[in-house]
Design an enzyme around this catalytic site. Structure first.
Site, short mmCIF file in Angstrom:
data_model
loop_
_atom_site.label_atom_id
_atom_site.label_comp_id
_atom_site.label_asym_id
_atom_site.label_seq_id
_atom_site.Cartn_x
_atom_site.Cartn_y
_atom_site.Cartn_z
N GLY A 101 -3.20 23.19 12.00
CA GLY A 101 -2.34 22.31 12.78
C GLY A 101 -0.92 22.20 12.22
O GLY A 101 -0.64 22.62 11.09
N LYS A 105 -6.82 7.22 18.77
CA LYS A 105 -6.35 7.06 17.39
C LYS A 105 -6.71 5.68 16.85
O LYS A 105 -7.04 5.52 15.68
CB LYS A 105 -4.84 7.30 17.29
CG LYS A 105 -4.40 8.71 17.61
CD LYS A 105 -5.08 9.77 16.75
CE LYS A 105 -4.57 9.85 15.33
NZ LYS A 105 -5.27 10.92 14.57
P1 NAP Z 1 -1.98 19.86 16.13
O1 NAP Z 1 -1.06 20.91 15.63
O2 NAP Z 1 -2.43 19.92 17.56
O3 NAP Z 1 -3.22 19.79 15.15
C1 NAP Z 1 -4.44 19.20 15.51
C2 NAP Z 1 -5.51 19.77 14.60
O4 NAP Z 1 -6.78 19.16 14.92
C3 NAP Z 1 -5.70 21.29 14.80
O5 NAP Z 1 -5.90 21.88 13.55
C4 NAP Z 1 -6.95 21.37 15.64
O6 NAP Z 1 -7.71 22.55 15.45
C5 NAP Z 1 -7.74 20.19 15.06
N1 NAP Z 1 -8.82 19.82 15.97
C6 NAP Z 1 -8.73 19.28 17.20
N2 NAP Z 1 -9.96 19.13 17.71
C7 NAP Z 1 -10.84 19.60 16.79
C8 NAP Z 1 -12.27 19.72 16.72
N3 NAP Z 1 -13.07 19.35 17.72
N4 NAP Z 1 -12.81 20.22 15.58
C9 NAP Z 1 -12.05 20.61 14.54
N5 NAP Z 1 -10.70 20.54 14.56
C10 NAP Z 1 -10.11 20.02 15.66
O7 NAP Z 1 -1.33 18.42 15.99
P2 NAP Z 1 -0.63 17.68 14.79
O8 NAP Z 1 0.60 17.08 15.33
O9 NAP Z 1 -0.55 18.51 13.56
O10 NAP Z 1 -1.68 16.49 14.56
C11 NAP Z 1 -2.40 16.34 13.36
C12 NAP Z 1 -2.80 14.90 13.23
O11 NAP Z 1 -1.63 14.07 13.22
C13 NAP Z 1 -3.68 14.36 14.36
O12 NAP Z 1 -4.62 13.49 13.79
C14 NAP Z 1 -2.68 13.59 15.23
O13 NAP Z 1 -3.32 12.57 15.97
C15 NAP Z 1 -1.77 13.02 14.15
N6 NAP Z 1 -0.45 12.60 14.59
C16 NAP Z 1 0.42 13.50 15.15
C17 NAP Z 1 1.69 13.08 15.54
C18 NAP Z 1 2.69 14.04 16.13
O14 NAP Z 1 3.69 13.57 16.71
N7 NAP Z 1 2.52 15.35 15.98
C19 NAP Z 1 2.06 11.74 15.38
C20 NAP Z 1 1.15 10.85 14.81
C21 NAP Z 1 -0.10 11.30 14.41
P3 NAP Z 1 -7.29 23.96 16.13
O15 NAP Z 1 -6.31 24.55 15.14
O16 NAP Z 1 -8.56 24.70 16.23
O17 NAP Z 1 -6.66 23.66 17.45
#
Ligand code: NAP
Length: 349
Positions: free
Chosen positions: A16, A170
């Site tokens: 991610g 979340k």
């Molecule tokens: P991202 O690039 O979409 O990463 C999400 C990750 O979760 C990916 O590695 C994905 O795996 C994994 N995932 C999703 N469903 C899964 C499942 N069923 N089993 C195993 N892995 C799974 O998004 P990100 O922005 O880095 O988000 C990472 C975290 O930060 C999340 O918890 C998100 O809620 C939190 N967050 C993000 C933001 C933002 O603005 N980006 C803000 C606040 C919090 P794949 O690689 O296989 O797709």
């Protein structure tokens, strides 16, 4: 509680956007990293990590684990004292079934990871990637608190499965984590609550909502105007550093808002215009409210969302994070400019 820095650290969801930076910084600092990938055969999703790992022989080890498969994280966790749990679906549009797409993997996935933490005796600390979405639901919620900014004391009480289901997922996941943590005393839980994350990605993946937002801002999607929508924004590298500080600062406690500044989409566009001139088809005006009301549903904003968010500013207080973790925030102009530069270099805009 002392963390042995020679023990491996588990980062879930390694491919991610945020997790990749956490892994890079841990490797740069000399740590051994175990990371989980949902489907190990989907090499495209994590080849950037293999590339980074080439500079650190035997320091980055990949495991397969799915949030919905109980016990699938146990192998990767073996011998780790710190577990950084980032994996969770992040999507705000194109949600077909919120229960299946968001809520189950977020809540049950967190419970599955923490059940393994309860079993694997080496774990002393869990750092959970939650979100500001578990602190508030809609921008208008700021009117019902007796402060001008959200702090870590607040919880999102306004989202549900039909309204802001991502925020709901979340909130449920973080509550589940605090509940499980409270029932034992071997490991402690530290929570990171990022606002909307921007900044350069380490991969060319464009399935991240953060990356897609920057692409849309630059590629003309909003050329004829943007909704007056306020966001808290923060740099992906600051979010990664916050996780690492939370892992090793023995006295760290509680939830941590990671937000550099709040600004509108139009002011984000203005920052890019000031730096890049007319290189992109950036918006130069705000769309009138009646147009958003008419056409918003086609853009993924329903009327309830429009009423509760459009035109309403929102602010977050990051002072506890600065005090507890010692995090220094990147200037948001740098974040946005370097994000656009990465997309240009990777030919993604
Ligand atoms: P991202 O690039 O979409 O990463 C999400 C990750 O979760 C990916 O590695 C994905 O795996 C994994 N995932 C999703 N469903 C899964 C499942 N069923 N089993 C195993 N892995 C799974 O998004 P990100 O922005 O880095 O988000 C990472 C975290 O930060 C999340 O918890 C998100 O809620 C939190 N967050 C993000 C933001 C933002 O603005 N980006 C803000 C606040 C919090 P794949 O690689 O296989 O797709």
């Amino acid at each position: 509680m002392t963390i042995n820095k020679n023990k491996p650290i588990l980062v879930t969801g390694g491919g991610g956007y945020i997790a990749s930076w956490i892994i890079k910084y841990l490797l740069d600092d000399g740590y051994t990293v175990h990371t989980t990938i949902r489907k190990i055969e989907e090499k495209e999703k994590y080849k950037h990590l293999e590339h980074i790992g080439e500079n650190y022989p035997n320091k980055l080890i990949f495991f397969e684990a799915d949030l919905l498969k109980p016990d699938s994280f146990a192998n990767a966790m073996e011998g780790c004292e710190v577990v950084i749990h980032t994996a969770s679906p992040f999507m705000v549009t194109k949600i077909k079934d919120p229960e299946i797409d968001l809520i189950k993997p977020a809540k049950e996935g967190t419970a599955n990871v923490l059940r393994s933490v309860n079993v694997i005796q080496s774990v002393k600390r869990v750092v959970l990637t939650s979100s500001c979405a578990s602190i508030y639901g809609d921008n208008i919620d700021i009117k019902s608190i007796n402060k001008d900014s959200f702090t870590e004391e607040f919880w999102n009480t306004t989202s549900n499965i039909n309204h802001n289901p991502y925020s709901y997922s979340k909130t449920l996941a973080e509550q589940e984590a605090w509940d499980i943590a409270s029932k034992q005393s071997r490991w402690d839980l530290i929570v990171i609550n990022p606002a909307f994350v921007m900044g350069p990605a380490l991969s060319k993946r464009v399935d991240s909502t953060s990356v897609q937002t920057m692409q849309q801002l630059c590629n003309g999607t909003f050329f004829f105007g943007v909704p007056e929508l306020w966001f808290g924004i923060t740099d992906v590298r600051d979010v990664a550093k916050a996780h690492i500080l939370a892992s090793f600062n023995e006295n760290a406690k509680g939830r941590h808002i990671i937000c550099s500044e709040s600004l509108t989409m139009l002011s984000m566009a203005q920052i890019l215009k000031d730096h890049f001139g007319n290189k992109f088809l950036l918006p130069s005006s705000t769309l009138p409210y009646f147009l958003i009301w008419l056409f918003g549903p086609l853009m993924g904003y329903n009327h309830s969302y429009i009423e509760k968010n459009i035109g309403q500013s929102v602010k977050f207080d990051n002072s506890y994070t600065i005090k507890d973790l010692g995090l220094q925030f990147t200037d948001i102009k740098t974040t946005l400019i370097e994000h656009a530069e990465q997309l240009i270099n990777d030919q993604l805009i």
